[in-house]
Design a protein around this motif. Sequence first.
Motif, PDB file in Angstrom:
ATOM      1  N   ASP A   1     -12.244  -6.168   7.990  1.00 24.45           N
ATOM      2  CA  ASP A   1     -11.945  -5.061   7.081  1.00 24.45           C
ATOM      3  C   ASP A   1     -11.385  -5.670   5.794  1.00 24.45           C
ATOM      4  N   ILE A   2     -12.153  -5.577   4.746  1.00 29.70           N
ATOM      5  CA  ILE A   2     -11.793  -6.245   3.489  1.00 29.70           C
ATOM      6  C   ILE A   2     -10.802  -5.381   2.711  1.00 29.70           C
ATOM      7  N   THR A   3      -9.653  -5.959   2.408  1.00 31.58           N
ATOM      8  CA  THR A   3      -8.596  -5.236   1.698  1.00 31.58           C
ATOM      9  C   THR A   3      -8.800  -5.344   0.187  1.00 31.58           C
ATOM     10  N   ILE A   4      -8.722  -4.206  -0.471  1.00 31.77           N
ATOM     11  CA  ILE A   4      -8.886  -4.138  -1.922  1.00 31.77           C
ATOM     12  C   ILE A   4      -7.610  -3.562  -2.531  1.00 31.77           C
ATOM     13  N   GLY A   5      -7.201  -4.148  -3.646  1.00 25.56           N
ATOM     14  CA  GLY A   5      -6.057  -3.622  -4.372  1.00 25.56           C
ATOM     15  C   GLY A   5      -4.757  -4.336  -4.050  1.00 25.56           C
TER      16      GLY A   5
END
Length: 829
Positions: free
Chosen positions: A306-310
């Motif tokens: 799950d790629i975390t953005i921000g």
Amino acid sequence: MYQYISLALLVMLGGAHAQVTAQANVAPDLRECYTNPILMDRNNLPPPSVNTLVDIIQKIEDSPNVNVDLRMLSVLLLHTYRQDGIEYHAPESGTTSSSVLPFAPTFHSFYRHRLLLTKLIPSNLQALPNNTLPSTLKCALHHMLSTTIDARVRGDENTCGQFAEYRALRTPRAAGVAEDVEIFAPVPEIEDTEYGQMRQFNPDAEVEFNGNYGSMRSARQLMGESTCPILDGVIHTSWGATSAGSVIAGIAAGAELQTVSLSELTKGTVQTYDNVQQNVVNLYPATLSGDLAEAVLIQGTRARNDITIGSGGNFNTSQARRYFMLSSRQNVEMTDPEIRGDLDGFILGNRMTSILQTYSTLKLSQLIDMYYSPRNGVFDSSIRACNRRELTTSILSNNALVTQTESFAAALNANMLLSGTIITGLTQLVTSAVTNFQSYSQSNMNDLSCTITESATDVRSRTNLYIVLDATWPYATIYPAISYLLDSIEVGKFGSSVTLLSAFDGSVVVNKTFSPADFHSEYTLLKHQSMMTGVNLETAFTNIRTMMHWSLLNETATNYVGGNSSVLLFLLNSGTIQNTEATYQQAKQLNETVPDLKVLFATSSNQIDNLWNLVRDMHDDIHTISLTSTGVGVGDRLAAVLNRIKLANRRIINPLCNFEFTAGSSGLRQFDDFIEPGYIQFYAVSPNYFFGNNDNSKIRISRTSAGSGTLTVCYSRTIVQPRRNGTIIGVDDNLITCEDLASSGNIEISLQNACGGYPAVGSCPPMYISVQAVAVSTTSSAICTDNRLCRFPYNIRFTVQVEELQCYSSATNIGASILFIVLAALFNL
């Protein structure tokens, strides 16, 4: 067709050469930014803001040796000043060599940057000449455009995560590159540091770096001990901190869209993702897909599904901002400023074809200025930063973003040093990243809305501000206040100017400038410490009066009929200020002979009983201000002072008057002015120009050029800033007269008998005038095309004419002094 570059620049630049900012070492022209201790201290560089960015780009556009269009200039900026990923590398031996620069572009953002410059936004003419900008502005622009993260331990990590009003600024040691360890250990006085500025922290309290890093250079930074690393390449805007490099890259890509094959991007390597789309549109990796691909590859190779953005953060202080601190060192591949920069770059890049069709000679500085403006936008009120979230929904295809990100991730994977190899599942990782990006950008970034933006103000300040500074103010205390004032009155090429004077004797500390970048480059801690301390009002008023009269003589010579207001602001910190009879006489002469000048005092202790006779309005022109070294709440503390500055209307004058000599009638003279749709401008005509009750004295507002909507002209003798009847609460409508001015014609304001019944010039009120342009939703054409005069291409031109203005001094004796007879003779010579 675009005009790519002038013959002069072609000759100057010569033939094509290696793309230096895409090489794996610090570009030669940028190395002084990492070797010169003065330039390494960001406090000696202008604050990174959109105003500074626009100002510096304007300087490049105005350079006589640079003649390029928007498309080429955006490319040249990237190839000259942007070099992502530069990191500090402490020598393993603990000592440095004069032949080794301990900085290199090794952070993960460099690999994408290199692909952009070599494959996706290439340039045959590689860079602007190194002498295009002075070193301070070159380094400032480099740091505003170049994305990297400095995760070195600084010593402030126990407090920097609070962010509400961050107290510290980074201060490099003066011993040289080898000892450039930036820390935040508290000490009592900032003056104890050689280069330190703005906050009380000791550069000599050494903080050692933790040496337990991974083998990769980029890992050394990512796995550093700082819990709130510093993100570089960020500018402040009213709509959130933004990565300026991505904005410029999006503009450059959109101005010349290219589709590049995956095989070209992976040339010389083995392709491992044959099932992805084989073409990349350069606008995507220049903006959104570039950072998304970095997140996919770096987090994916750490076995993250799950790629975390921000990643949020804040500037180190609410004024005089220098550093953007992230709130975490984890998952920093696509931070909040990078998201904003990517969105803004994509929005502008996506619109470049229609923008250039509307106005083919649009300047890059104008485009950025329009997009980050409170109203109007880029030929469409929806195309502005406050609307980025809504624009993203309407113009960004989720499927296209997934496809483009997957393709560029495949290309970047072949060019980037990673801690692992993604064998399968790239599509799933990209889908996760894009989904999380869409959710985060729509839900987590609560920037100012357009409604709030428009309700803030509809007035653009145009003031010549003269600040008379008492050097006993600590620099850490007064600099944020001055910075706030400059931002608030919009110092800039098409706005206000600032001059810094000494309260010791009225001498010039920083010459009059319309450039915020130049002012901040000059007014540093070292300059402040070089000023004579103390206040001598008699000497200051005497020398300032001489300076102001020289200014009047210059206005006479240049036929200056009107423009910016003039405000003289004393910022005093000393105890009881000595106010002698001689001081009063000098101030009296200044007020009488320079009638359009507003004199204000802002003092750290209550001085109204001492200074009341030096100003025109003792109740509103003298203020007590309480400033702190933290810079907290400076806007609230200066609100009353700023309000008085903004109540000084623009001037309409008889240029023959210098009020030390008798002068004749103005005759018929005029000047052109410009206004944006949705804004209002205020003017004042001093009674010194119509006290004699000449029947033919008048002001005429005329309009002969095209533009959207009508202009409304209002005037009053009692309301300082008149508006359309009924729009000022509690004001009798009969006190204001308003008329509409269509696309042609004029409105005449008679000054006949305007001072009838008033015994003296000082008792007769001015004539107050306003010009207001109706707000419009679209401005689909460029009507103001003189880039020397027009801030925006949709500004509306109108003419202010004066007829038979006179010249009356409020002094009891208007005879010329010997001093000013000599000055006039010298001036004429």
